[in-house]
Design a protein around this motif. Structure first.
Motif, PDB file in Angstrom:
ATOM      1  N   ILE A  32       0.843  -1.205   0.000  1.00 23.81           N
ATOM      2  CA  ILE A  32       0.000   0.000   0.000  1.00 23.81           C
ATOM      3  C   ILE A  32       0.877   1.255   0.000  1.00 23.81           C
ATOM      4  CG2 ILE A  32      -1.739   1.304   1.292  1.00 23.81           C
ATOM      5  CD1 ILE A  32      -2.780  -1.429   2.367  1.00 23.81           C
ATOM      6  N   GLU A  33       1.947   1.221   0.786  1.00 25.60           N
ATOM      7  CA  GLU A  33       2.858   2.379   0.849  1.00 25.60           C
ATOM      8  C   GLU A  33       3.529   2.650  -0.493  1.00 25.60           C
ATOM      9  OE1 GLU A  33       4.114   1.360   5.395  1.00 25.60           O
ATOM     10  OE2 GLU A  33       5.743   1.739   3.991  1.00 25.60           O
ATOM     11  N   THR A  36       1.136   3.953  -2.973  1.00 26.91           N
ATOM     12  CA  THR A  36       0.861   5.367  -2.673  1.00 26.91           C
ATOM     13  C   THR A  36       1.994   6.248  -3.195  1.00 26.91           C
ATOM     14  OG1 THR A  36      -0.295   4.647  -0.680  1.00 26.91           O
ATOM     15  CG2 THR A  36       0.332   6.968  -0.784  1.00 26.91           C
ATOM     16  N   ASN A  40       1.480   8.970  -6.060  1.00 29.00           N
ATOM     17  CA  ASN A  40       1.845  10.369  -5.822  1.00 29.00           C
ATOM     18  C   ASN A  40       2.801  10.871  -6.902  1.00 29.00           C
ATOM     19  OD1 ASN A  40       0.317  10.718  -3.495  1.00 29.00           O
ATOM     20  ND2 ASN A  40       1.994  10.157  -2.125  1.00 29.00           N
ATOM     21  N   TYR A  46      -3.559  10.370  -3.438  1.00 30.12           N
ATOM     22  CA  TYR A  46      -4.562  10.822  -2.481  1.00 30.12           C
ATOM     23  C   TYR A  46      -4.954  12.293  -2.688  1.00 30.12           C
ATOM     24  CZ  TYR A  46      -6.224  12.253   2.173  1.00 30.12           C
ATOM     25  OH  TYR A  46      -6.931  12.795   3.207  1.00 30.12           O
ATOM     26  N   SER A  47      -3.934  13.176  -2.796  1.00 27.10           N
ATOM     27  CA  SER A  47      -4.189  14.625  -2.912  1.00 27.10           C
ATOM     28  C   SER A  47      -4.995  14.920  -4.171  1.00 27.10           C
ATOM     29  CB  SER A  47      -2.879  15.407  -3.001  1.00 27.10           C
ATOM     30  OG  SER A  47      -2.040  15.062  -1.954  1.00 27.10           O
ATOM     31  N   ASP A 167      -8.817   3.770  10.061  1.00 25.12           N
ATOM     32  CA  ASP A 167      -7.838   4.537   9.291  1.00 25.12           C
ATOM     33  C   ASP A 167      -8.390   5.899   8.885  1.00 25.12           C
ATOM     34  OD1 ASP A 167      -9.442   4.181   7.071  1.00 25.12           O
ATOM     35  OD2 ASP A 167      -8.105   2.774   6.070  1.00 25.12           O
ATOM     36  N   PHE A 168      -7.649   6.597   8.015  1.00 26.62           N
ATOM     37  CA  PHE A 168      -8.020   7.973   7.654  1.00 26.62           C
ATOM     38  C   PHE A 168      -9.330   8.042   6.875  1.00 26.62           C
ATOM     39  CE2 PHE A 168      -7.010   8.460   3.101  1.00 26.62           C
ATOM     40  CZ  PHE A 168      -6.478   7.207   2.876  1.00 26.62           C
TER      41      PHE A 168
ATOM     42  N   THR B  12       2.645   8.542   4.569  1.00 23.03           N
ATOM     43  CA  THR B  12       1.597   8.376   3.558  1.00 23.03           C
ATOM     44  C   THR B  12       0.194   8.335   4.184  1.00 23.03           C
ATOM     45  OG1 THR B  12       1.544   5.960   3.671  1.00 23.03           O
ATOM     46  CG2 THR B  12       3.184   6.929   2.203  1.00 23.03           C
ATOM     47  N   ALA B  14      -1.956   6.156   3.698  1.00 25.72           N
ATOM     48  CA  ALA B  14      -2.283   4.782   4.084  1.00 25.72           C
ATOM     49  C   ALA B  14      -1.846   4.453   5.510  1.00 25.72           C
ATOM     50  CB  ALA B  14      -1.632   3.800   3.112  1.00 25.72           C
ATOM     51  N   CYS B  16      -2.117   6.613   8.041  1.00 29.82           N
ATOM     52  CA  CYS B  16      -2.825   7.501   8.983  1.00 29.82           C
ATOM     53  C   CYS B  16      -3.799   6.782   9.892  1.00 29.82           C
ATOM     54  CB  CYS B  16      -3.657   8.509   8.201  1.00 29.82           C
ATOM     55  SG  CYS B  16      -2.717   9.810   7.462  1.00 29.82           S
ATOM     56  N   ASN B  17      -4.036   7.402  11.032  1.00 31.22           N
ATOM     57  CA  ASN B  17      -5.137   6.978  11.887  1.00 31.22           C
ATOM     58  C   ASN B  17      -6.403   7.764  11.501  1.00 31.22           C
ATOM     59  OD1 ASN B  17      -4.740   9.528  12.923  1.00 31.22           O
ATOM     60  ND2 ASN B  17      -3.899   8.835  14.879  1.00 31.22           N
ATOM     61  N   ALA B  18      -7.447   7.609  12.293  1.00 29.63           N
ATOM     62  CA  ALA B  18      -8.729   8.246  11.970  1.00 29.63           C
ATOM     63  C   ALA B  18      -8.630   9.766  11.970  1.00 29.63           C
ATOM     64  CB  ALA B  18      -9.797   7.778  12.955  1.00 29.63           C
ATOM     65  N   LYS B  20      -6.216  11.439  10.707  1.00 31.12           N
ATOM     66  CA  LYS B  20      -5.347  11.803   9.579  1.00 31.12           C
ATOM     67  C   LYS B  20      -3.947  12.203  10.028  1.00 31.12           C
ATOM     68  CE  LYS B  20      -8.652  13.000   5.936  1.00 31.12           C
ATOM     69  NZ  LYS B  20      -9.884  12.460   6.470  1.00 31.12           N
ATOM     70  N   ASN B  72       1.297  12.977   3.553  1.00 34.82           N
ATOM     71  CA  ASN B  72       2.274  13.440   2.555  1.00 34.82           C
ATOM     72  C   ASN B  72       3.307  14.406   3.141  1.00 34.82           C
ATOM     73  OD1 ASN B  72       1.018  11.864   0.674  1.00 34.82           O
ATOM     74  ND2 ASN B  72      -0.033  13.542  -0.366  1.00 34.82           N
TER      75      ASN B  72
END
Lengths: 245, 245
Positions: A32-33, A36, A40, A46-47, A167-168, B12, B14, B16-18, B20, B72
């Motif tokens: 996943i990293e 990403t 990017n 993501y952005s 997660d985010f 990244t 991916a 992150c926690n909730a 961000k 990022n």
């Protein structure tokens, strides 16, 4: 356009599992990293998706593993986009050691969902997505058959999703499901066997506080089928194959 | 002798926690990784201790956090050895952003245990250990008072350690305890508050299949005290301080 990206990494003792190897969960996290990082680099990350009100969501991972990195070993992950359709993008990976030997391969499937509606977005609407495809590189990972729900499981475990599982995207993170699956077996099962194939598909997002049941059934061919199920929906379906060490 | 090592990393989405941000668990993991990298570079790492029949075990982590890396964002971790005694070595860290601003600081304490007896080894026996100390750099992290067991907890959670909780030392890995602690609170607690200080000391190693109780008590000063307890021993004691976002 950078058609493929290779990231060389060092694997430390502190990252090891009980078998002194890279855990399956860490491999999924690294894929996943690196995905990403590549996304990017070619501005489909993501952005960029944020500008469309969307976010990337991992939909499926299929792994074929010959050997996992061990303590103090360098390994490289190479990734490229295999194809893009309206609904999904397939991204492949190759893991190699410093001698250039292939240690494992992966195919992943990604969808973009709208952050508000949680519905899939049309990937062809996102500029530059089509150009990301690398037509020159072949992925050898066998396409798994569509996974099925587990009927009459041999065993069941229960779990309630908690703070660190989120997660985010405000849903349960992709690797936590992998842990729930591996945790179905005791640690000595993996002392005797190593994972040779793993396929996981994410069907319905689980949220904080939701209850899950991990249902497993081993087929006559020795293949393990796993379903992580909520009260109203299947969160995840997976297939696991092991070989004796 | 390389007296300090700096590792620049990219954070990244991916990971992150909730909220961000980098999760506390990931920060602890990264500290361990960078510590390992530096220890390897000056040949006091895992491979070297193996020759003495020993392995490094993390004994305590104290963190002071002003700000966590966001999506990022590049961040750097600098580590150095603060001191070495017969029983333990203290290793410090500074986390900075690309502008050179300090985001957080940490002090960690490490012991070497004999792999067979599980008893602490004399660190002064290991050649080169004394020379590793960096006398030129000061660590600002306040030394926490000795943590105490939690009497009359406000709340308790139960957990049984599973396959993915076990590391290469065949005991529960350092970051899993951090997760168990954070999981005591719901996700919206960390939407409203961020961790400003965290101290964790590892007292007794937990093994596969053992049961743990997470016992928490909040003091009149708002500081949270946590004990993770087995049937016969205290695995971990921790202190957590948060500030409103």
């Amino acid at each position: 356009m950078i058609k493929e990206l290779t990231s060389r990494r060092f694997f430390t003792a502190a990252e090891c599992n009980a078998q002194k190897e890279m855990p399956l969960t860490t491999l999924v996290q690294r894929l996943i990293e690196v995905a990403t990082e590549h996304a990017n680099a070619i501005d489909i990350g993501y952005s960029r998706l944020c500008q469309y009100g969307c976010t990337w969501v991992l939909s499926r991972v299929t792994l074929e593993i010959d050997r996992m990195p061990g303590v103090n070993e360098y390994y490289s992950l190479t990734t490229w986009v295999e194809n893009v359709t309206r609904l999904y993008s397939e991204r492949c990976f190759e893991m190699t050691d410093d001698g250039g030997n292939v240690m494992g391969r992966a195919r992943t499937m990604w969808i973009a969902i709208n952050v508000e509606s949680r519905h899939p977005a049309d990937l062809t609407m996102i500029e530059g997505m089509g150009e990301a495809v690398n037509h020159d590189k072949v992925c050898d990972v066998v396409r798994c058959p569509k996974p099925r729900v587990v009927k009459e499981p041999d065993g069941e475990d229960c779990y309630r999703f908690r703070t660190c599982d989120i997660d985010f995207n405000r849903h349960v993170n992709s690797t936590r499901y992998v842990e729930l699956i591996l945790d179905h077996w005791p640690v000595d099962f993996f002392d005797a066997n190593r994972v040779s194939m793993f396929d996981i598909s994410y069907h319905h997002e689980a949220l904080f506080g939701q209850d899950a049941t991990v249902r497993c059934k081993t087929g006559d061919d020795g293949v393990h089928h796993i379903e992580i199920k909520g009260d109203d929906a299947t969160f995840v379906l997976a297939t696991l194959e092991v070989v004796s060490r």
